[in-house]
Design an enzyme around this catalytic site. Structure first.
Site, PDB file in Angstrom:
ATOM      1  N   GLY A   1     -17.073 -38.878  51.038  1.00  0.00           N
ATOM      2  CA  GLY A   1     -16.703 -39.399  49.798  1.00  0.00           C
ATOM      3  C   GLY A   1     -16.850 -41.044  49.467  1.00  0.00           C
ATOM      4  O   GLY A   1     -17.550 -41.749  50.621  1.00  0.00           O
ATOM      5  N   ASP A   2     -16.439 -41.470  48.707  1.00  0.00           N
ATOM      6  CA  ASP A   2     -16.614 -42.815  48.294  1.00  0.00           C
ATOM      7  C   ASP A   2     -16.021 -43.900  49.182  1.00  0.00           C
ATOM      8  O   ASP A   2     -16.646 -44.657  49.488  1.00  0.00           O
ATOM      9  CB  ASP A   2     -16.042 -43.058  46.767  1.00  0.00           C
TER      10      ASP A   2
ATOM     11  N   ASP B   1     -17.231 -37.004  41.752  1.00  0.00           N
ATOM     12  CA  ASP B   1     -17.144 -38.135  41.185  1.00  0.00           C
ATOM     13  C   ASP B   1     -17.923 -39.432  41.830  1.00  0.00           C
ATOM     14  O   ASP B   1     -17.707 -40.455  41.471  1.00  0.00           O
ATOM     15  CB  ASP B   1     -15.569 -38.685  41.107  1.00  0.00           C
TER      16      ASP B   1
ATOM     17  N   GLU C   1      -5.345 -33.075  37.976  1.00  0.00           N
ATOM     18  CA  GLU C   1      -3.975 -33.801  38.732  1.00  0.00           C
ATOM     19  C   GLU C   1      -3.851 -35.368  38.419  1.00  0.00           C
ATOM     20  O   GLU C   1      -2.590 -35.757  38.444  1.00  0.00           O
ATOM     21  CB  GLU C   1      -4.081 -33.629  40.209  1.00  0.00           C
TER      22      GLU C   1
ATOM     23  N   ARG D   1       5.075 -21.467  32.664  1.00  0.00           N
ATOM     24  CA  ARG D   1       4.753 -21.155  34.170  1.00  0.00           C
ATOM     25  C   ARG D   1       3.721 -22.344  34.509  1.00  0.00           C
ATOM     26  O   ARG D   1       2.789 -22.447  33.818  1.00  0.00           O
ATOM     27  CB  ARG D   1       4.574 -19.973  34.771  1.00  0.00           C
TER      28      ARG D   1
HETATM   29  O1  F6P Z   1     -11.001 -35.862  47.107  1.00  0.00           O
HETATM   30  C1  F6P Z   1     -10.587 -34.741  47.300  1.00  0.00           C
HETATM   31  C2  F6P Z   1      -9.486 -34.453  47.057  1.00  0.00           C
HETATM   32  O2  F6P Z   1      -9.217 -33.009  47.447  1.00  0.00           O
HETATM   33  C3  F6P Z   1      -8.855 -34.730  45.615  1.00  0.00           C
HETATM   34  O3  F6P Z   1      -9.038 -34.009  44.716  1.00  0.00           O
HETATM   35  C4  F6P Z   1      -7.351 -34.752  46.160  1.00  0.00           C
HETATM   36  O4  F6P Z   1      -6.488 -35.523  45.266  1.00  0.00           O
HETATM   37  C5  F6P Z   1      -7.208 -35.144  47.559  1.00  0.00           C
HETATM   38  O5  F6P Z   1      -8.420 -35.105  47.993  1.00  0.00           O
HETATM   39  C6  F6P Z   1      -6.132 -34.641  48.442  1.00  0.00           C
HETATM   40  O6  F6P Z   1      -6.080 -35.286  49.373  1.00  0.00           O
HETATM   41  P1  F6P Z   1      -5.206 -34.613  50.788  1.00  0.00           P
HETATM   42  O7  F6P Z   1      -6.050 -33.656  51.326  1.00  0.00           O
HETATM   43  O8  F6P Z   1      -5.245 -36.061  51.712  1.00  0.00           O
HETATM   44  O9  F6P Z   1      -4.156 -34.196  50.357  1.00  0.00           O
END
Ligand code: F6P
Length: 375
Positions: free
Chosen positions: A118-119, A146, A239, A282
């Site tokens: 990723g980035d 992204d 999130e 919920r």
């Molecule tokens: O970047 C991918 C991702 O799944 C995000 O959507 C999420 O916030 C993060 O990684 C979760 O990271 P970890 O696996 O370290 O909890």
């Protein structure tokens, strides 16, 4: 310019469904089309610091196409420029492991390195290419979708499938119990998973980081649906979403690297909606279920095409490039153009406009306008 004979491949950062499909395509393509050997580096760039690797042959890639995760292992803590080193006394400290990586690169006789990440991992690869001249080719991956300069990353379609299925399941129970149901999905600072899942799964409200929300339009939507004889609502929450007056909610922070993990904002939002609407609310936080397991066909195909093109770039010695999807074709773009700036949902873009057109509320609307609509 001597020929490329040995290519290293590593997977870095959070895993994504389709990583194994890239590894498989890299190995197949190297052996079938170029007679080039492949070394699989373990656990991202850490494998180049700690010299953990294995040669990948046809036997190593059998059965990999449908398999989730990455057989090479991965980590969020493998940045050689700020390497988390565990001392013999168990304490951790940050060291610069750049020279170790360069030396090990030579030692392994690598002529190229394919970085699937990723980035974060692609930025590390770009820096090794720019500052130290390492022969790097990048492959973009992330469920978050992204990364700039590519229309899509593999892993996203699978995460979306999981989120949509979750929403379909929540729909029936929300309707039966006349509840407001919140589904929190991943995506970090981008709302792609949330918005697409909301569209595919018939959500009534979608909260994304790109559009700070207020509670009044959400309550107006719940009431409007009630008046239509639909006393239940589905809300997808990214999130990274935050209200106009609020901040993002984090679950934790890596002590040494400072990496902050998002998650849990929907509990706060759910409580507030329950208090303001009187509804039974919920919350479901989907979490890593979105990342694990078998990739959907679209991700397998994109991952395979990325792998093949990455090998072609490496054999042609086009360093510092990243493979990307553009209008249906796999192209290459400079890594520098792809890293450091996230591709986020455009609040005024067509996707959001289409969602609004079918009544999806984002929380930035005028509550009176929401109340006046047909649910
Ligand atoms: O970047 C991918 C991702 O799944 C995000 O959507 C999420 O916030 C993060 O990684 C979760 O990271 P970890 O696996 O370290 O909890």
């Amino acid at each position: 310019m001597s020929a490329v004979r040995r290519i290293g491949v590593l997977t870095g950062g959070g895993d994504a469904p389709g990583l194994n499909a890239v590894i498989r395509a890299v190995v197949k393509s190297c052996l079938t089309s170029y007679r080039v050997r492949v070394l699989g580096i373990h656990n991202g760039f850490s494998g180049l610091v700690e010299l953990k690797y294995r040669e990948l042959d046809r036997g190593d890639i059998r059965g990999l196409l449908p398999r989730g995760g990455t057989v090479l292992g991965t980590t969020n803590r493998g940045n050689p420029f700020r390497y988390v080193f565990r001392r013999p006394d168990g304490k951790e400290e940050i060291i610069d492991a750049t020279e170790t990586v360069k030396n090990n690169f030579e030692r392994l006789g690598l002529n190229a390195l394919i970085v699937i990440g990723g980035d974060g991992s692609l930025s590390i690869g770009e820096r090794f290419y720019r500052e130290h001249g390492l022969p790097i080719v990048g492959v973009p991956k992330t469920i978050d979708n992204d990364i700039s300069a590519t229309d899509a990353t593999f892993g996203f379609a699978t995460a979306l499938e999981v989120a949509t299925t979750a929403l379909d399941r929540l729909h029936t129970t929300a309707e039966s119990h006349h509840r407001v149901m919140l589904l929190e999905v991943m995506g970090r600072d981008a709302g792609w998973i949330a918005l697409h899942a909301g569209l595919a799964g018939g959500a009534h409200m979608v909260l994304i980081p790109e559009i700070p929300f207020r509670y009044e339009p959400l309550i107006a939507k719940i009431r409007a649906r009630e008046r239509l004889g639909r006393p239940f609502s589905l809300i997808v929450v990214a999130e990274g979403a935050a209200s106009i007056n609020g901040t993002q909610v984090f679950q934790g922070e890596d002590r040494v690297t400072g990496w902050k993990r998002l998650g849990g904002v929907s509990y706060t939002i759910g409580q507030e909606i329950a208090a303001r609407s009187g509804y039974d609310v919920r919350v479901t936080v989907l979490g890593h279920i979105q990342r694990g397991g078998t990739p959907v066909p679209r991700d397998r195909i994109l991952a395979t095409r990325f792998g093949v093109e990455a090998v072609r770039l490496a054999v042609q010695q086009q360093w510092g490039q990243m493979v990307a999807l553009h209008a249906g074709a796999i192209i290459s773009v400079p890594l520098a153009q792809a890293v450091g700036k996230l591709k986020r949902v455009e609040p005024d873009g067509q996707l959001v406009a289409h969602a609004r057109a079918i009544g999806i509320v984002f929380g930035d609307e005028n509550p009176e306008d929401v109340a006046a609509t047909e649910g």
